[in-house]
Design a protein around this motif. Structure first.
Motif, PDB file in Angstrom:
ATOM      1  N   THR A 145     -12.754   6.869   2.829  1.00  0.00           N
ATOM      2  CA  THR A 145     -12.204   5.734   2.063  1.00  0.00           C
ATOM      3  C   THR A 145     -12.798   4.416   2.562  1.00  0.00           C
ATOM      4  O   THR A 145     -12.887   3.447   1.810  1.00  0.00           O
ATOM      5  CB  THR A 145     -10.655   5.675   2.196  1.00  0.00           C
ATOM      6  OG1 THR A 145     -10.302   5.619   3.586  1.00  0.00           O
ATOM      7  CG2 THR A 145     -10.013   6.893   1.548  1.00  0.00           C
TER       8      THR A 145
ATOM      9  N   VAL B 236      -7.619   1.653  -1.070  1.00  0.00           N
ATOM     10  CA  VAL B 236      -8.305   2.861  -1.557  1.00  0.00           C
ATOM     11  C   VAL B 236      -7.535   4.053  -1.001  1.00  0.00           C
ATOM     12  O   VAL B 236      -7.208   4.084   0.187  1.00  0.00           O
ATOM     13  CB  VAL B 236      -9.766   2.905  -1.055  1.00  0.00           C
ATOM     14  CG1 VAL B 236     -10.401   4.253  -1.386  1.00  0.00           C
ATOM     15  CG2 VAL B 236     -10.577   1.769  -1.678  1.00  0.00           C
TER      16      VAL B 236
ATOM     17  N   MET C 292      -6.177   6.297   3.778  1.00  0.00           N
ATOM     18  CA  MET C 292      -6.177   5.037   3.021  1.00  0.00           C
ATOM     19  C   MET C 292      -6.999   3.966   3.726  1.00  0.00           C
ATOM     20  O   MET C 292      -6.990   3.887   4.956  1.00  0.00           O
ATOM     21  CB  MET C 292      -4.729   4.552   2.888  1.00  0.00           C
ATOM     22  CG  MET C 292      -4.568   3.140   2.348  1.00  0.00           C
ATOM     23  SD  MET C 292      -2.856   2.707   1.965  1.00  0.00           S
ATOM     24  CE  MET C 292      -2.197   2.432   3.617  1.00  0.00           C
ATOM     25  N   SER C 293      -7.655   3.153   2.938  1.00  0.00           N
ATOM     26  CA  SER C 293      -8.306   1.951   3.486  1.00  0.00           C
ATOM     27  C   SER C 293      -7.727   0.744   2.775  1.00  0.00           C
ATOM     28  O   SER C 293      -7.553   0.756   1.565  1.00  0.00           O
ATOM     29  CB  SER C 293      -9.824   2.002   3.289  1.00  0.00           C
ATOM     30  OG  SER C 293     -10.374   3.001   4.139  1.00  0.00           O
TER      31      SER C 293
ATOM     32  N   GLN D 138     -10.800  13.681   2.476  1.00  0.00           N
ATOM     33  CA  GLN D 138     -12.058  13.046   2.920  1.00  0.00           C
ATOM     34  C   GLN D 138     -12.953  14.147   3.473  1.00  0.00           C
ATOM     35  O   GLN D 138     -12.508  14.961   4.291  1.00  0.00           O
ATOM     36  CB  GLN D 138     -11.795  12.004   4.006  1.00  0.00           C
ATOM     37  CG  GLN D 138     -10.968  10.823   3.539  1.00  0.00           C
ATOM     38  CD  GLN D 138     -10.809   9.781   4.626  1.00  0.00           C
ATOM     39  OE1 GLN D 138     -11.184   8.631   4.449  1.00  0.00           O
ATOM     40  NE2 GLN D 138     -10.258  10.137   5.774  1.00  0.00           N
TER      41      GLN D 138
ATOM     42  N   SER E 219      -7.216   8.436  -1.047  1.00  0.00           N
ATOM     43  CA  SER E 219      -7.852   9.691  -1.432  1.00  0.00           C
ATOM     44  C   SER E 219      -7.030  10.866  -0.921  1.00  0.00           C
ATOM     45  O   SER E 219      -6.413  10.798   0.145  1.00  0.00           O
ATOM     46  CB  SER E 219      -9.268   9.750  -0.842  1.00  0.00           C
ATOM     47  OG  SER E 219      -9.924  10.915  -1.292  1.00  0.00           O
TER      48      SER E 219
END
Ligand code: C77
Length: 322
Positions: free
Chosen positions: A93, A110, A136-137, A115, A112
């Protein structure tokens, strides 16, 4: 179909009551057959949707994977982090956040489900099993001088620790500068990267990896002893959307404080939530390796360590071997 899918998810998710197929069809100007097809598709994707004759449809359980529409609804109530980019699978991310940064003026997150190349500090691997954690980012764009960044992680780690303690009643501790532990096992890791120039910080990219629903067996052999999850510690399945909401709320609160207040304002609270006191640990920063005991945290976020032979060291961001 997909243009109706988004509207139907929003329609059902925003209402706790049953919504009639007729009402949705009229609202979306489509046939009830189309509504039924989309509902069946959503069930196939993992939504539990109850249908009762003469009453209609109701979502009774969300799928374990992130849905863009639902994340949008949940984050729409936030003041700063109210925009999200959801991807089922990414390499990292952090990388996706960096690729979005130039087109996206606002702050954003962001998210997902999985990853394939999750990374920690020093390019170490971060295990990001599909649908089992929050990967998360967060991208924030404050106008601050670079030196202020030395305390950013301290405010963020306090936000994360507070979510675990207040909402899940778990006794978690902060391992300076960027991990959250329960006992000797890592529950969460995060790292902060930034884009800056000589005028100051242009963007902060804070990547947070939080184990939500792994069972003990789902961790790989390394993780078996060194990692834990909210499910293991709390004893019940964690709703990722509720956790996301708690976390973003807590981060926004501590981020706003970070922008206007010095670290000294939270230092005592931070120290009381830390797990590195009164124990001899190995500290590594670059080619500096010290075996010693942390004795304080400075107002600039640096950690003061006294080595076994009595030398005093100041670390900005050391790797600590627990
Ligand atoms: C062998 C050992 C000592 O045990 C492993 C590994 O080495 C060490 C690796 N690590 C972790 C950190 C903290 C920063 C992590 C940020 C992750 C987020 S996810 C969203 C964002 N996108 C992205 O690409 N990164 C960020 N620094 N280094 O942690 C352990 N480790 C690896 N995976 C996990 C895990 N799932 N849970 C607990 N410990 C783990």
């Amino acid at each position: 179909m997909s243009k109706f899918k988004s509207e139907i998810i929003k329609c059902l998710y925003k209402n706790d009551e049953y919504i009639s197929g007729q009402y949705i069809a009229e609202k979306l100007n489509c046939s009830r057959v189309t509504i039924k097809k989309v509902i069946d598709q959503l069930k196939h994707e993992g939504f539990n949707i109850e249908s009762q004759t003469n009453k209609g449809y109701k979502i009774t359980q969300l799928p374990p994977l992130w849905q863009q529409e639902i994340v949008n609804i949940e984050l729409s109530k936030q003041k700063i982090l109210n925009k999200a980019y959801v991807q089922p699978q990414v390499d990292s991310t952090q990388l996706l956040a960096r690729s979005i940064i130039n087109e996206e003026h606002d702050d954003f997150v962001v998210l997902s489900d999985e990853q394939t190349k999750g990374r920690g500090r020093f390019n170490r691997e971060w295990s990001s099993i599909k649908g089992k954690g929050l990967w998360m980012s967060i991208v924030l764009k404050p106008h601050i001088p670079i030196h202020k960044m030395s305390t950013f992680n301290l405010f963020i780690s306090l936000a994360i620790q507070e979510v675990v303690e207040k909402h899940y009643q778990i006794n978690s501790k902060i391992k300076w500068p960027n991990d959250i532990y329960v006992g000797e096992q890592k529950l969460c890791g995060f790292l902060t990267e930034m884009i800056a120039d000589t005028d100051g910080v242009n963007a902060i990219i804070c990547g947070i990896g939080f184990n939500l629903n792994q069972t003990r067996e789902e961790f790989d052999k390394v993780g078996q002893h060194r990692a834990t999850s909210l499910l293991i510690e709390h004893g019940s399945t964690i709703d990722p959307y509720q956790f996301l909401k708690y976390l973003i709320e807590a981060i926004e609160k501590r981020y706003n404080q970070f922008l206007v207040s010095p670290f000294s304002e939270i230092k005592d609270t931070y120290k009381s939530k830390s797990m590195i006191w009164n124990r001899t640990l190995n500290y590594t920063e670059g080619n500096k390796k010290v075996k010693g005991r942390a004795i304080d945290i400075q107002d600039n976020g640096f950690l003061t360590v006294i080595s076994e032979d009595g030398e005093i060291y100041q670390f900005m961001s050391a790797d600590i071997d627990i």
